[in-house]
Enzyme design. Structure first.
Site, PDB file in Angstrom:
ATOM      1  N   GLU A   1       7.974  -2.308  -7.354  1.00  0.00           N
ATOM      2  CA  GLU A   1       7.473  -1.087  -7.996  1.00  0.00           C
ATOM      3  C   GLU A   1       7.866  -1.025  -9.467  1.00  0.00           C
ATOM      4  O   GLU A   1       8.583  -1.886  -9.983  1.00  0.00           O
ATOM      5  CB  GLU A   1       7.997   0.131  -7.227  1.00  0.00           C
ATOM      6  CG  GLU A   1       7.442   0.157  -5.800  1.00  0.00           C
ATOM      7  CD  GLU A   1       7.803   1.414  -5.024  1.00  0.00           C
ATOM      8  OE1 GLU A   1       8.675   2.200  -5.467  1.00  0.00           O
ATOM      9  OE2 GLU A   1       7.200   1.603  -3.941  1.00  0.00           O
TER      10      GLU A   1
ATOM     11  N   GLU B   1       1.773  -7.826   0.005  1.00  0.00           N
ATOM     12  CA  GLU B   1       0.711  -8.776   0.375  1.00  0.00           C
ATOM     13  C   GLU B   1       0.143  -9.463  -0.856  1.00  0.00           C
ATOM     14  O   GLU B   1      -0.080 -10.676  -0.863  1.00  0.00           O
ATOM     15  CB  GLU B   1      -0.432  -8.042   1.092  1.00  0.00           C
ATOM     16  CG  GLU B   1      -0.048  -7.376   2.396  1.00  0.00           C
ATOM     17  CD  GLU B   1       0.385  -5.925   2.227  1.00  0.00           C
ATOM     18  OE1 GLU B   1       1.089  -5.615   1.225  1.00  0.00           O
ATOM     19  OE2 GLU B   1       0.046  -5.102   3.084  1.00  0.00           O
TER      20      GLU B   1
ATOM     21  N   CYS C   1      -2.919  -1.609   2.697  1.00  0.00           N
ATOM     22  CA  CYS C   1      -3.708  -0.702   1.855  1.00  0.00           C
ATOM     23  C   CYS C   1      -5.052  -1.335   1.517  1.00  0.00           C
ATOM     24  O   CYS C   1      -5.260  -2.555   1.668  1.00  0.00           O
ATOM     25  CB  CYS C   1      -2.937  -0.341   0.590  1.00  0.00           C
ATOM     26  SG  CYS C   1      -3.079  -1.544  -0.745  1.00  0.00           S
TER      27      CYS C   1
ATOM     28  N   CYS D   1      -5.114  -4.307  -0.955  1.00  0.00           N
ATOM     29  CA  CYS D   1      -4.646  -5.573  -0.360  1.00  0.00           C
ATOM     30  C   CYS D   1      -5.682  -6.153   0.592  1.00  0.00           C
ATOM     31  O   CYS D   1      -5.846  -7.373   0.674  1.00  0.00           O
ATOM     32  CB  CYS D   1      -3.313  -5.369   0.346  1.00  0.00           C
ATOM     33  SG  CYS D   1      -1.974  -5.143  -0.845  1.00  0.00           S
TER      34      CYS D   1
ATOM     35  N   CYS E   1       1.934  -4.550  -4.332  1.00  0.00           N
ATOM     36  CA  CYS E   1       2.237  -4.564  -2.899  1.00  0.00           C
ATOM     37  C   CYS E   1       2.735  -5.950  -2.481  1.00  0.00           C
ATOM     38  O   CYS E   1       2.445  -6.964  -3.133  1.00  0.00           O
ATOM     39  CB  CYS E   1       0.978  -4.264  -2.087  1.00  0.00           C
ATOM     40  SG  CYS E   1       0.357  -2.594  -2.253  1.00  0.00           S
TER      41      CYS E   1
ATOM     42  N   ASN F   1       7.111  -5.774  -1.941  1.00  0.00           N
ATOM     43  CA  ASN F   1       6.555  -4.888  -2.979  1.00  0.00           C
ATOM     44  C   ASN F   1       7.555  -4.726  -4.123  1.00  0.00           C
ATOM     45  O   ASN F   1       8.761  -4.670  -3.925  1.00  0.00           O
ATOM     46  CB  ASN F   1       6.101  -3.535  -2.406  1.00  0.00           C
ATOM     47  CG  ASN F   1       7.171  -2.773  -1.665  1.00  0.00           C
ATOM     48  OD1 ASN F   1       8.108  -3.349  -1.132  1.00  0.00           O
ATOM     49  ND2 ASN F   1       7.041  -1.466  -1.631  1.00  0.00           N
TER      50      ASN F   1
HETATM   51  N1  THU Z   1       2.783  -1.098  -0.024  1.00  0.00           N
HETATM   52  C1  THU Z   1       2.735  -2.444   0.233  1.00  0.00           C
HETATM   53  O1  THU Z   1       3.507  -3.236  -0.339  1.00  0.00           O
HETATM   54  N2  THU Z   1       1.836  -2.887   1.136  1.00  0.00           N
HETATM   55  C2  THU Z   1       0.989  -2.079   1.846  1.00  0.00           C
HETATM   56  O2  THU Z   1       0.161  -2.571   2.603  1.00  0.00           O
HETATM   57  C3  THU Z   1       1.099  -0.637   1.727  1.00  0.00           C
HETATM   58  C4  THU Z   1       1.909  -0.140   0.598  1.00  0.00           C
HETATM   59  C5  THU Z   1       3.776  -0.609  -0.984  1.00  0.00           C
HETATM   60  C6  THU Z   1       3.198  -0.062  -2.257  1.00  0.00           C
HETATM   61  C7  THU Z   1       4.310   0.861  -2.711  1.00  0.00           C
HETATM   62  O3  THU Z   1       5.301   0.099  -3.405  1.00  0.00           O
HETATM   63  C8  THU Z   1       4.928   1.360  -1.406  1.00  0.00           C
HETATM   64  O4  THU Z   1       4.520   0.423  -0.413  1.00  0.00           O
HETATM   65  C9  THU Z   1       4.493   2.745  -1.004  1.00  0.00           C
HETATM   66  O5  THU Z   1       3.126   2.878  -1.057  1.00  0.00           O
END
Ligand code: THU
Length: 163
Positions: A66, A77, A114, A117, A75, A64
């Site tokens: 940000e 994925e 999430c 994704c 994210c 991920n």
């Molecule tokens: N996140 C992911 O990369 N994958 C997921 O399946 C769940 C959430 C990330 C998004 C954000 O940068 C952090 O985790 C917190 O939500």
């Protein structure tokens, strides 16, 4: 006519730890756990790593990334899916391991991808006509294995609706 009650269910495998997996699957989980180090997550402190094996035998990593403008972040994925689509166009993904390191908490409960994704994973399955097998874990503890990512998204919206 009338009313009926329908049921949706799916099977998944649960492993006590990555040590209980085949050596091929254990490698994917280990690499997904390592990939959490590539994450840029200074806002959530929730570092997610993903690691996939393609039909071709190639491996692709994701994490991920940000942004100070929160919705801009992506994210692990979907970062991985975007990489595959560009580095190895139309290449089906056999399996994807996803893991996380929660810097402010524990990391032993399997990650649950999430909704956004799940939608993206399902679209990729449809695009290349092959399911993506998911291996879900934290840095330690149980590993869940789901045979196709779309099982996690019942009643999904798909491109069929746009035809
Ligand atoms: N996140 C992911 O990369 N994958 C997921 O399946 C769940 C959430 C990330 C998004 C954000 O940068 C952090 O985790 C917190 O939500």
């Amino acid at each position: 006519m009338g009313k009926s009650v329908e049921k949706y269910s799916f099977e998944y495998e649960e492993y006590g730890s990555a040590d209980d997996l085949s050596s091929e699957d254990a490698l994917l989980v280990t690499e997904a756990r390592k990939a959490t180090k590539l994450a840029y997550a200074p806002y959530s402190n929730f570092l997610v790593g993903a690691y996939a094996e393609l039909n071709s035998g190639e491996f692709v990593v994701g994490s991920n990334q940000e942004n100070a403008s929160y919705p801009v972040g992506i994210c692990a994925e979907r970062a991985l899916l975007a990489s595959v689509a560009q580095l190895f166009p139309n290449e089906p993904i056999k399996s994807m391991a996803i893991s996380y390191h929660h810097l402010n908490g524990s990391s032993n409960i399997p990650l649950s991808p999430c909704g956004m994704c799940r939608q993206a994973l399902q679209e990729y399955e449809g695009r290349v006509h092959q399911p993506i097998r998911l291996l879900l874990s934290g840095l330690e503890g149980k590993v869940l294995v789901v045979k196709r990512s779309s099982m996690l998204l019942p009643f999904s919206f798909s491109g069929d609706a746009l035809k």
